[in-house]
Design an enzyme around this catalytic site. Structure first.
Site, PDB file in Angstrom:
ATOM      1  N   ASP A  90       0.814  -1.217   0.000  1.00 55.60           N
ATOM      2  CA  ASP A  90       0.000   0.000   0.000  1.00 55.60           C
ATOM      3  C   ASP A  90       0.849   1.270   0.000  1.00 55.60           C
ATOM      4  O   ASP A  90       0.530   2.239  -0.676  1.00 55.60           O
ATOM      5  CB  ASP A  90      -0.924   0.023   1.224  1.00 55.60           C
ATOM      6  CG  ASP A  90      -1.860  -1.173   1.252  1.00 55.60           C
ATOM      7  OD1 ASP A  90      -2.371  -1.539   0.179  1.00 55.60           O
ATOM      8  OD2 ASP A  90      -2.068  -1.731   2.339  1.00 55.60           O
ATOM      9  N   GLU A 110       2.504  -0.963   4.778  1.00 56.76           N
ATOM     10  CA  GLU A 110       1.214  -1.547   4.408  1.00 56.76           C
ATOM     11  C   GLU A 110       0.195  -1.090   5.441  1.00 56.76           C
ATOM     12  O   GLU A 110       0.530  -0.902   6.616  1.00 56.76           O
ATOM     13  CB  GLU A 110       1.324  -3.071   4.418  1.00 56.76           C
ATOM     14  CG  GLU A 110       0.183  -3.776   3.739  1.00 56.76           C
ATOM     15  CD  GLU A 110       0.544  -4.233   2.324  1.00 56.76           C
ATOM     16  OE1 GLU A 110      -0.367  -4.274   1.498  1.00 56.76           O
ATOM     17  OE2 GLU A 110       1.714  -4.535   2.072  1.00 56.76           O
ATOM     18  N   LYS A 112      -3.887  -1.856   6.836  1.00 55.27           N
ATOM     19  CA  LYS A 112      -5.084  -2.688   6.738  1.00 55.27           C
ATOM     20  C   LYS A 112      -6.120  -2.254   7.766  1.00 55.27           C
ATOM     21  O   LYS A 112      -5.812  -2.019   8.927  1.00 55.27           O
ATOM     22  CB  LYS A 112      -4.736  -4.172   6.959  1.00 55.27           C
ATOM     23  CG  LYS A 112      -3.789  -4.752   5.920  1.00 55.27           C
ATOM     24  CD  LYS A 112      -4.358  -4.654   4.520  1.00 55.27           C
ATOM     25  CE  LYS A 112      -3.353  -5.084   3.469  1.00 55.27           C
ATOM     26  NZ  LYS A 112      -3.801  -4.726   2.103  1.00 55.27           N
TER      27      LYS A 112
END
Length: 279
Positions: A90, A110, A112
């Protein structure tokens, strides 16, 4: 009329019910935001270390990962079925150019978001097949995060540091009980260590069960049976109270890990630093 599977999935996405909620709007915003912050971190590093050259990449081809593995041992990195395959964390990758003209990874990030229970309760929304539950059992979609962790670990197998950060938020990643009030005044307690709700234990395999909210960039070396083993651990950061990550908070963590990477790479950046300093 009975709805088909595609209709049910669409309805679940709209209502925020079930494991598919990892793809809801909050998750998409959270994932995209870490990419924007990573670019800002790269610019800050350029200003902080003007003697060094940095670059940002959105993805990393599998070919490069295999090539890095082959340099360690020819038996590694042989299998590749899709020539164009790549991974896309990401937050992308920030790299620095070393004294030998090689680009070295400084930061991979990243983000989430999983679990909308807090938002649903505050909105007075009940979930489940019969729309009669306060909480929805957590899904396993977050486990797809392991793919990128493993791929970057392969790419950096020859390094003694691992600058991978995983930012988590949402009700599936609590580290403390949270009490949420519904519009009708009823209070609902989200128990952080409830196996139905919490998914942190599914992710700590990526850091060998070491502490979360900790910079684990510098690899740990352990001994077992007379053999020394190098551990590449992801640095897992979570909003334990169900809150959201602020830009400045993520930037602070990312800069800390990036600086650790540069410290670990010090001897390979020495000539550039001394040349700029006129030493």
């Amino acid at each position: 009329m009975k709805k088909g599977q595609s209709g049910r999935l669409t309805e679940q996405q709209k209502e925020g019910q079930g494991p598919i909620t990892i793809f809801h709007k909050d998750a998409q915003i959270h994932d995209a935001e870490v990419g924007n912050i990573s670019l800002r971190v790269k610019n800050l590093l350029v200003n902080e270390y003007p003697m060094l050259q940095f670059r940002y990449r959105k993805d990393l081809p599998k070919k490069e990962i295999n090539e890095a593995l082959k340099k360690i041992d020819g038996f590694l990195g042989q299998t590749l079925f899709v020539e164009s395959a790549s991974i896309k964390p990401d937050g992308g990758l920030i790299e620095v150019l070393d004294d030998n003209g090689n680009w070295r990874v400084v930061l991979v990030s990243e983000a989430k978001h999983q679990g909308k229970d807090i938002e649903n309760i505050k909105a007075g929304k009940l979930v489940g097949k019969k729309n009669n539950q306060d909480l929805m059992a957590a899904g396993n979609a977050i486990e797809r995060a392991y793919k990128n962790v493993n791929e970057i670990a392969n790419y950096m197998l020859s390094e003694c540091y691992f600058p991978y950060i995983l930012f988590l938020e949402g009700s599936n990643f609590l580290t403390e009980n949270v009490v949420v009030t519904r519009p009708d005044g009823r209070k609902v307690t989200l128990v952080y260590n409830d196996g139905i709700l919490n998914r942190l234990d599914r992710l700590t395999a990526a850091n060998y069960g070491m502490p979360i909210n900790t910079n684990l960039c510098e690899n740990m070396f352990v001994k077992s049976g007379g053999i020394t083993i190098m551990l590449q651990a992801a640095s897992i950061y979570t909003k334990g109270d169900g809150g959201h990550w602020g830009d400045d908070e993520m930037m602070e963590v990312m800069l800390d890990v990036a600086r650790t990477s540069l410290k670990m790479l010090g001897k390979d950046l020495f000539s550039q630093i001394t040349k700029k300093q006129g030493m």
